[in-house]
Design a protein around this motif. Structure first.
Motif, PDB file in Angstrom:
ATOM      1  N   UNK A 106     -10.733  -3.440  -0.840  1.00 25.66           N
ATOM      2  CA  UNK A 106     -11.787  -2.690  -0.167  1.00 25.66           C
ATOM      3  C   UNK A 106     -11.350  -1.297   0.258  1.00 25.66           C
ATOM      4  N   UNK A 107     -10.083  -1.129   0.585  1.00 22.89           N
ATOM      5  CA  UNK A 107      -9.651   0.124   1.210  1.00 22.89           C
ATOM      6  C   UNK A 107      -8.925   1.080   0.277  1.00 22.89           C
ATOM      7  N   UNK A 108      -8.336   0.576  -0.794  1.00 23.01           N
ATOM      8  CA  UNK A 108      -7.603   1.453  -1.705  1.00 23.01           C
ATOM      9  C   UNK A 108      -8.497   1.752  -2.902  1.00 23.01           C
ATOM     10  N   UNK A 109      -8.707   3.056  -3.200  1.00 24.42           N
ATOM     11  CA  UNK A 109      -9.716   3.430  -4.202  1.00 24.42           C
ATOM     12  C   UNK A 109      -9.618   2.687  -5.532  1.00 24.42           C
ATOM     13  N   UNK A 144      -1.875  -3.424  -6.694  1.00 24.45           N
ATOM     14  CA  UNK A 144      -0.713  -3.094  -5.891  1.00 24.45           C
ATOM     15  C   UNK A 144       0.076  -4.352  -5.564  1.00 24.45           C
ATOM     16  N   UNK A 203      -8.268  -7.228   1.301  1.00 24.45           N
ATOM     17  CA  UNK A 203      -8.590  -6.049   2.116  1.00 24.45           C
ATOM     18  C   UNK A 203      -8.215  -4.784   1.361  1.00 24.45           C
ATOM     19  N   UNK A 241       0.816  -1.219   0.000  1.00 23.37           N
ATOM     20  CA  UNK A 241       0.000   0.000   0.000  1.00 23.37           C
ATOM     21  C   UNK A 241       0.845   1.263   0.000  1.00 23.37           C
ATOM     22  N   UNK A 242       2.114   1.155   0.321  1.00 19.21           N
ATOM     23  CA  UNK A 242       2.949   2.354   0.433  1.00 19.21           C
ATOM     24  C   UNK A 242       3.292   2.898  -0.947  1.00 19.21           C
ATOM     25  N   UNK A 243       3.648   4.190  -1.033  1.00 20.97           N
ATOM     26  CA  UNK A 243       4.065   4.751  -2.321  1.00 20.97           C
ATOM     27  C   UNK A 243       5.282   3.989  -2.854  1.00 20.97           C
ATOM     28  N   UNK A 252      -8.475   1.698   7.328  1.00 21.49           N
ATOM     29  CA  UNK A 252      -7.028   1.930   7.463  1.00 21.49           C
ATOM     30  C   UNK A 252      -6.649   2.225   8.914  1.00 21.49           C
ATOM     31  N   UNK A 279     -10.669  10.768  -2.888  1.00 21.81           N
ATOM     32  CA  UNK A 279     -11.023   9.426  -3.349  1.00 21.81           C
ATOM     33  C   UNK A 279     -11.158   8.418  -2.230  1.00 21.81           C
ATOM     34  N   UNK A 315     -13.305   3.670   4.051  1.00 22.00           N
ATOM     35  CA  UNK A 315     -11.911   3.280   3.785  1.00 22.00           C
ATOM     36  C   UNK A 315     -10.992   3.826   4.876  1.00 22.00           C
ATOM     37  N   UNK A 339      -3.521   7.704   2.324  1.00 22.73           N
ATOM     38  CA  UNK A 339      -4.981   7.528   2.345  1.00 22.73           C
ATOM     39  C   UNK A 339      -5.641   8.281   3.501  1.00 22.73           C
ATOM     40  N   UNK A 350       3.864   4.862   6.113  1.00 25.11           N
ATOM     41  CA  UNK A 350       4.098   4.629   4.682  1.00 25.11           C
ATOM     42  C   UNK A 350       2.850   4.025   4.055  1.00 25.11           C
ATOM     43  N   UNK A 351       2.190   3.102   4.775  1.00 26.00           N
ATOM     44  CA  UNK A 351       1.034   2.411   4.210  1.00 26.00           C
ATOM     45  C   UNK A 351      -0.204   3.301   4.194  1.00 26.00           C
TER      46      UNK A 351
END
Lengths: 237, 237, 237, 237
Positions: A105-108, A119, A102, A37-39, D136, D127, D132, D180, D175-176
């Motif tokens: 569900x949580x990342x757009x 990801x 998960x 999920x991190x950049x 998180x 977004x 969400x 968001x 980071x994660x």
């Protein structure tokens, strides 16, 4: 001593082992969720730090394997029995799958079965052949698993700092291999997103084979250095 | 105590010493491969973290020298015998050469004997004279070797955190010297890529001399602080 | 226990104290040289990591003060005698001056007495008043010195990890204060470049006063928490 | 053992408890001030490192909770009595409020009651829905509190490295979750800036509920793993 790699405190048929399996699943879930999920420009940081944290959380519960390459290596050096290892590996892969479910569900922009917006998928960067990717993943998994052996089983071991050193090993590995393979060093992290986003299967097997080879190479070095564990060639215990 | 700088556990004619020499070779191989394969903007991170990891892996096997400047300094303070030191230094340089040979296979644009696309070559940045580069490398090698002495031989020593502190010493050194010399502080890391890519030999000797001077300076400070080791002026043991 | 803040092992008239004074001078030299030579965008990293390394190197020799604010605070809480403290502070300032003199030799655009191309000078960033800078420096010096007390004198203390925690305290402080004051938290680091490059004297006294205030505030908190040391109100020992 | 989570050394009516409450207030003040004053691109670094430092400073004084989610979880597992917990939580929120009030004096563009130029306010990024964000924050608070339990109460615990591991847990979490939700994982850090800058109240309750849920989830896992503490269901002690 905090219990890195230690699976002697519980029998196969015990509540403690069930808890250990759940810890492996949740540990990989957290590690895979955080890392993916991190950049992407901070992937090395996120991978290394979240592995260190997940190992700190699970070390005294399951031994903090969190990686099928570690579990396969430790089966070969007798630090875990075959059946326990099978349950650990299954739990690690399920944990990685759950992490990416998960995420959907949580990342757009992440969706099940859709590589667009996915990801955490690993593939060789442009110009990197499958052979090169294989080589990089062998090396970084060898380094990661060797660091696990050194800090956990080496005499004297490195005690409280062990999980941190393991995190640093992945962090350093991702600076080196990140620009070429993404720096996985963990079959569960490759299989989880490949399954959930159904993507890049043509590379997944290269990564997984390389990582198992790296882990086995490390086990081969571990044997003369640290000897065999009590669970060698045991089906269960 | 984890065995930083400790070479007393094995005789010159022993399997353990052969393993120690191999550990020095593999440790430098990993350290040099990681440091030079990483993106240049994160070189300080990659250098420091991969040195910490390589020292964690090798500390209990070879003492975790991984640097001819460390080995030369510890010969002078009696913490390793002359013949062992010679074998260590040879293994360190071979490890660095192997790291860059492997790199030629795994990194798309790196080729043996070709400075174009080469990785890990050290040279003074624009505006930095040979004298300035010499000064920087003396200072950072002095700091690195002094940190090794302080955490490994100081009384009390710094135990499990020692390899991390050594990694931080190189990390910090590379923020300071990186923009001027690249921040090598290790003759093996200079000679390895110079040999493999046949490049920048006009600077390599400046770096190596400066690093040996920095290591010897640190040994001179170590003597009144920590005394001499049991191997002082011994040809072998 | 590694000897953070510990100055009991040597008398004022002793070779050990002379060595300790020299360690303070060299420790600040390294810390100031590293911190000010690094690229400004990584100043927080370089400051924190090089402080951790310098404290690791000097902890068992001089107690690893490396900061007049630490020395002034510990005089007030009785952990060092007055004369020793005076010698430490003088050595710290001389170390910082030497760091920037060396810099003038090694960094292409740094010149003695010339603010153009100078490194390491502290001044409030645009929009930041002297009062704001004073407030920031009080807070970060208070945090840094409080961390030193907590890890070194707190019961139980934090042993081997102490120097790392002190480095992290400066690292974190420089993320917070860096964009406003540069994040000095150390009178020697302010006075050294002001003297060598003869620059920004109108701000130097604000920083130094704030840092001494932060150190004294920390000493005031330390007294009820950790009690007084054996050197309280001693001229020498 | 350094006293992470340990509140047994003082009774409710004691000077030591008053000092502990003050340590919680000052600890959160420093943590919130540092985290929110740093440049936003380095928020993960500043959050993680300043939490580690604040826990190092307060661990032996108050147990180093510094987070209402930690305090609520430890009430449920019996590691702190109800009244003490209430005082801790109040002190944590007051500390966060003070941090942002001080910020209004020291940071040029921050003003009380004015969201423009405010620092440290948490809200979902474009977004990201409230659901969400809730997910998180549940996950990262669960990981943070689970790491606290693992390093402080797990047998064997992780001693001197505990506060560092807790800081790494927040660093990795940011980071994660940073891209968001901003990565709060701490109700005091949400409520402090919301109160001082009177902003984003429509999101604050989502964050706080999620963080409490994450903490309680971690407490539910802690009970079978580590048992209940001596203060279970105690009003005071």
């Amino acid at each position: 001593m905090p219990g890195l790699l230690d699976t002697k405190g519980f029998h196969f048929y015990s509540l403690k082992f069930a808890i250990a399996v759940m810890a492996e699943m949740l540990g990989v879930l957290v590690f895979a969720f955080y890392s993916s999920s991190s950049p992407s420009e901070y992937a090395a940081w996120a991978n290394g730090l979240s592995l260190a944290v997940a190992v700190y959380i699970t070390a005294n519960i399951s031994g903090g394997h969190l990686n099928p390459a570690v579990t396969v290596a430790t089966v070969c050096t007798g630090h875990i029995s075959l059946l326990k290892a099978g349950a650990y590996i299954a739990a690690q892969i399920v944990g990685a799958i759950l992490a990416h479910l998960i995420q959907c569900g949580l990342v757009p922009d992440a969706n099940i079965g859709n590589p667009v917006g996915a990801r955490g998928i690993f593939f060789p960067k442009p110009g990197v052949t499958k052979g090169m990717a294989f080589g990089f993943e062998v090396i970084i998994t060898f380094v990661l698993v060797s660091c696990v052996y050194a800090v956990a089983i080496g005499k004297p071991h490195f005690g409280n700092v062990g999980p941190l050193a393991i995190g640093l090993a992945l962090w350093a590995s991702d600076f080196a291999a990140g620009p070429y393979t993404g720096g996985a060093a963990n079959p569960a992290r490759v299989l989880g997103p490949a399954i959930v986003f159904n993507s890049k299967w043509q590379y997944a097997w290269v990564y997984v084979l390389a990582q198992l080879a790296g882990g086995l190479l490390s086990a081969a070095f571990s044997f003369p250095l640290y000897g065999l564990g009590a669970d060698w060639a045991r089906l269960w215990d």
